[in-house]
Write a protein that holds these residues in place. Structure first.
Motif, mmCIF file in Angstrom:
data_model
loop_
_atom_site.group_PDB
_atom_site.id
_atom_site.type_symbol
_atom_site.label_atom_id
_atom_site.label_comp_id
_atom_site.label_asym_id
_atom_site.label_seq_id
_atom_site.Cartn_x
_atom_site.Cartn_y
_atom_site.Cartn_z
ATOM 1 N N ALA A 158 0.830 -1.211 0.000
ATOM 2 C CA ALA A 158 0.000 0.000 0.000
ATOM 3 C C ALA A 158 0.863 1.259 0.000
ATOM 4 C CB ALA A 158 -0.926 -0.003 1.217
ATOM 5 N N ARG A 159 1.965 1.237 0.723
ATOM 6 C CA ARG A 159 2.856 2.399 0.766
ATOM 7 C C ARG A 159 3.421 2.711 -0.617
ATOM 8 N NH1 ARG A 159 7.460 2.553 5.236
ATOM 9 N NH2 ARG A 159 8.089 0.606 4.242
ATOM 10 N N VAL A 160 3.792 1.674 -1.359
ATOM 11 C CA VAL A 160 4.322 1.890 -2.710
ATOM 12 C C VAL A 160 3.215 2.353 -3.660
ATOM 13 C CG1 VAL A 160 5.271 0.699 -4.727
ATOM 14 C CG2 VAL A 160 6.307 0.372 -2.483
ATOM 15 N N LEU A 161 2.003 1.806 -3.494
ATOM 16 C CA LEU A 161 0.883 2.274 -4.313
ATOM 17 C C LEU A 161 0.634 3.755 -4.077
ATOM 18 C CD1 LEU A 161 -1.685 -0.669 -3.910
ATOM 19 C CD2 LEU A 161 -0.125 -0.248 -5.817
ATOM 20 N N TYR A 162 0.734 4.183 -2.808
ATOM 21 C CA TYR A 162 0.528 5.593 -2.475
ATOM 22 C C TYR A 162 1.663 6.462 -3.024
ATOM 23 C CZ TYR A 162 -0.225 9.822 0.267
ATOM 24 O OH TYR A 162 -0.435 11.124 0.650
ATOM 25 N N GLN A 163 2.866 5.937 -3.004
ATOM 26 C CA GLN A 163 4.033 6.687 -3.483
ATOM 27 C C GLN A 163 3.958 6.976 -4.970
ATOM 28 O OE1 GLN A 163 7.744 4.657 -2.823
ATOM 29 N NE2 GLN A 163 8.968 6.188 -3.901
ATOM 30 N N GLN A 164 3.450 6.037 -5.770
ATOM 31 C CA GLN A 164 3.378 6.148 -7.226
ATOM 32 C C GLN A 164 4.759 6.410 -7.847
ATOM 33 O OE1 GLN A 164 0.275 9.141 -7.934
ATOM 34 N NE2 GLN A 164 -1.190 7.491 -8.183
ATOM 35 N N PRO A 165 5.709 5.505 -7.626
ATOM 36 C CA PRO A 165 7.070 5.704 -8.149
ATOM 37 C C PRO A 165 7.175 5.344 -9.633
ATOM 38 C CG PRO A 165 6.934 3.622 -7.014
ATOM 39 C CD PRO A 165 5.582 4.257 -6.867
ATOM 40 N N ASP A 166 8.281 5.724 -10.234
ATOM 41 C CA ASP A 166 8.547 5.376 -11.632
ATOM 42 C C ASP A 166 9.137 3.974 -11.751
ATOM 43 O OD1 ASP A 166 7.731 7.902 -12.670
ATOM 44 O OD2 ASP A 166 9.639 8.748 -12.004
ATOM 45 N N LEU A 167 9.789 3.508 -10.702
ATOM 46 C CA LEU A 167 10.382 2.171 -10.674
ATOM 47 C C LEU A 167 9.922 1.481 -9.391
ATOM 48 C CD1 LEU A 167 12.347 -0.063 -11.622
ATOM 49 C CD2 LEU A 167 14.201 1.220 -10.513
ATOM 50 N N ILE A 168 9.250 0.338 -9.547
ATOM 51 C CA ILE A 168 8.788 -0.437 -8.398
ATOM 52 C C ILE A 168 9.660 -1.676 -8.263
ATOM 53 C CG2 ILE A 168 6.865 -1.697 -7.361
ATOM 54 C CD1 ILE A 168 4.971 0.008 -9.068
ATOM 55 N N LEU A 169 10.244 -1.851 -7.092
ATOM 56 C CA LEU A 169 11.073 -3.011 -6.794
ATOM 57 C C LEU A 169 10.388 -3.808 -5.690
ATOM 58 C CD1 LEU A 169 14.518 -1.156 -6.641
ATOM 59 C CD2 LEU A 169 13.539 -2.369 -8.603
ATOM 60 N N ALA A 170 10.290 -5.097 -5.873
ATOM 61 C CA ALA A 170 9.621 -5.925 -4.875
ATOM 62 C C ALA A 170 10.495 -7.136 -4.565
ATOM 63 C CB ALA A 170 8.254 -6.378 -5.388
ATOM 64 N N ALA A 193 1.569 -0.910 -11.894
ATOM 65 C CA ALA A 193 2.694 -0.507 -12.736
ATOM 66 C C ALA A 193 2.226 -0.266 -14.169
ATOM 67 C CB ALA A 193 3.777 -1.587 -12.701
ATOM 68 N N GLU A 194 1.363 -1.140 -14.652
ATOM 69 C CA GLU A 194 0.890 -1.030 -16.036
ATOM 70 C C GLU A 194 0.079 0.239 -16.244
ATOM 71 O OE1 GLU A 194 -0.649 -4.210 -19.367
ATOM 72 O OE2 GLU A 194 -1.293 -4.461 -17.286
ATOM 73 N N ARG A 195 -0.769 0.573 -15.285
ATOM 74 C CA ARG A 195 -1.605 1.773 -15.412
ATOM 75 C C ARG A 195 -0.763 3.036 -15.511
ATOM 76 N NH1 ARG A 195 -4.731 -0.558 -11.372
ATOM 77 N NH2 ARG A 195 -3.822 0.861 -9.838
ATOM 78 N N ARG A 196 0.336 3.094 -14.769
ATOM 79 C CA ARG A 196 1.149 4.306 -14.722
ATOM 80 C C ARG A 196 2.338 4.260 -15.672
ATOM 81 N NH1 ARG A 196 3.923 5.492 -10.960
ATOM 82 N NH2 ARG A 196 3.764 7.730 -11.232
ATOM 83 N N GLY A 197 2.530 3.144 -16.340
ATOM 84 C CA GLY A 197 3.695 3.024 -17.203
ATOM 85 C C GLY A 197 4.982 2.905 -16.416
ATOM 86 N N ALA A 198 4.888 2.453 -15.164
ATOM 87 C CA ALA A 198 6.075 2.285 -14.319
ATOM 88 C C ALA A 198 6.720 0.930 -14.603
ATOM 89 C CB ALA A 198 5.705 2.393 -12.845
#
Length: 275
Positions: A158-170, A193-198
């Motif tokens: 949820a924190r990463v969803l709120y952040q809306q980063p350009d690169l998501i690492l999991a 990621a797909e919705r935002r083009g991240a």
């Protein structure tokens, strides 16, 4: 370009080489799963992409920014554009869930706003919206030490969803979740990621989960890239070779052929016919 690693190595102070001669590139919007046995170097690679660790050899650039020679201010700005979901989220136990989620924006907010939000949450609605996506809206004001390990992992998502980063690492983001919830959570990250083009890079222990959700699979073994292939080209012989040190049993969550790529499923059918 989301990142470019050219001949990158990572050797720790004790002399252990965690990564050796890694060359890997990703364009904006790609979704990549990292798979491999325990200790292969997946977490080290995630940490390097997240700038938590610096390469000791080769060249590395993340979000079109070369990592060598960055000032503290430049590094802070770069990290604000990277969101990481940890296997064990580094969240203080006494912290409220709402504050943990809002921490996703700390690198983007001015200092006064970050400090104020630690004392009194400034965007409760935004945090609640992110928590709704992971089915934890009812835990908005709960203390984090009252949550289970799986719930804490979902707070990290949820924190990463709120952040809306350009690169998501999991890094093993669903290790504490049951198979159904793990699949739903990984799909949530993929969709976000797909919705935002991240760009999304996820280290996953469950091979079937990686093959069912990600179009590109990177196998890592002994700190090196064993293969970098479309999911449909990852076969059972490749997987058995990758996990040879862990025996014949592949790490799966569903243990069902429908989660394998078509090529791997064909191999499974051929092996079953021969045995």
């Amino acid at each position: 370009m989301s990142f470019a690693l050219d001949g990158v190595g990572l050797t720790h102070a004790n002399g252990f080489a965690a990564l050796t001669d890694i060359s890997l590139r990703a364009e904006r919007g790609e979704r990549i799963a990292l798979i491999g046995p325990s200790g292969a170097g997946k977490t080290s690679l995630i940490s390097l992409l997240g700038t938590a660790l610096a390469p000791t050899a080769g060249r590395a650039a993340v979000l079109a920014t070369p990592l060598a020679g960055l000032s503290a201010e430049q590094l802070k700005a770069l990290r604000a554009r990277i969101g990481t979901v940890h296997q064990a989220p580094p969240i203080p136990g006494r912290q409220r869930v709402v504050t943990a989620v809002l921490a996703g924006k700390l690198g983007q907010w001015p200092a006064w706003k970050s400090m104020a939000s630690l004392l009194y949450p400034l965007d409760v609605a935004g945090a609640q919206s992110a928590l709704e996506h992971v089915d934890l809206a009812d835990k908005l004001f709960a203390r984090c030490d009252q949550l289970s390990g799986g719930q804490l992992q979902r707070v990290g998502v949820a924190r990463v969803l709120y952040q809306q980063p350009d690169l998501i690492l999991a890094d093993e983001p669903v290790s504490a979740l049951d198979p159904a919830l793990a699949l739903a959570t990984v799909r949530l990250l993929v969709d976000a990621a797909e919705r935002r083009g991240a760009t999304l890079v996820a280290s996953l222990h469950a091979v079937d989960l990686a093959l069912s959700c990600f179009p590109r699979i990177v196998g890592i073994k002994a700190g090196r890239i064993a293969f970098d292939l479309p999911a449909g080209e990852v076969t059972l012989p490749l997987l058995h070779e990758l996990y040879a040190s862990e025996g014949e049993e592949l790490p799966m969550q569903a243990h069902e052929p429908r989660f394998l790529s078509q090529a791997a499923a064909n191999d499974a059918a051929t092996q079953a016919a021969c045995c």
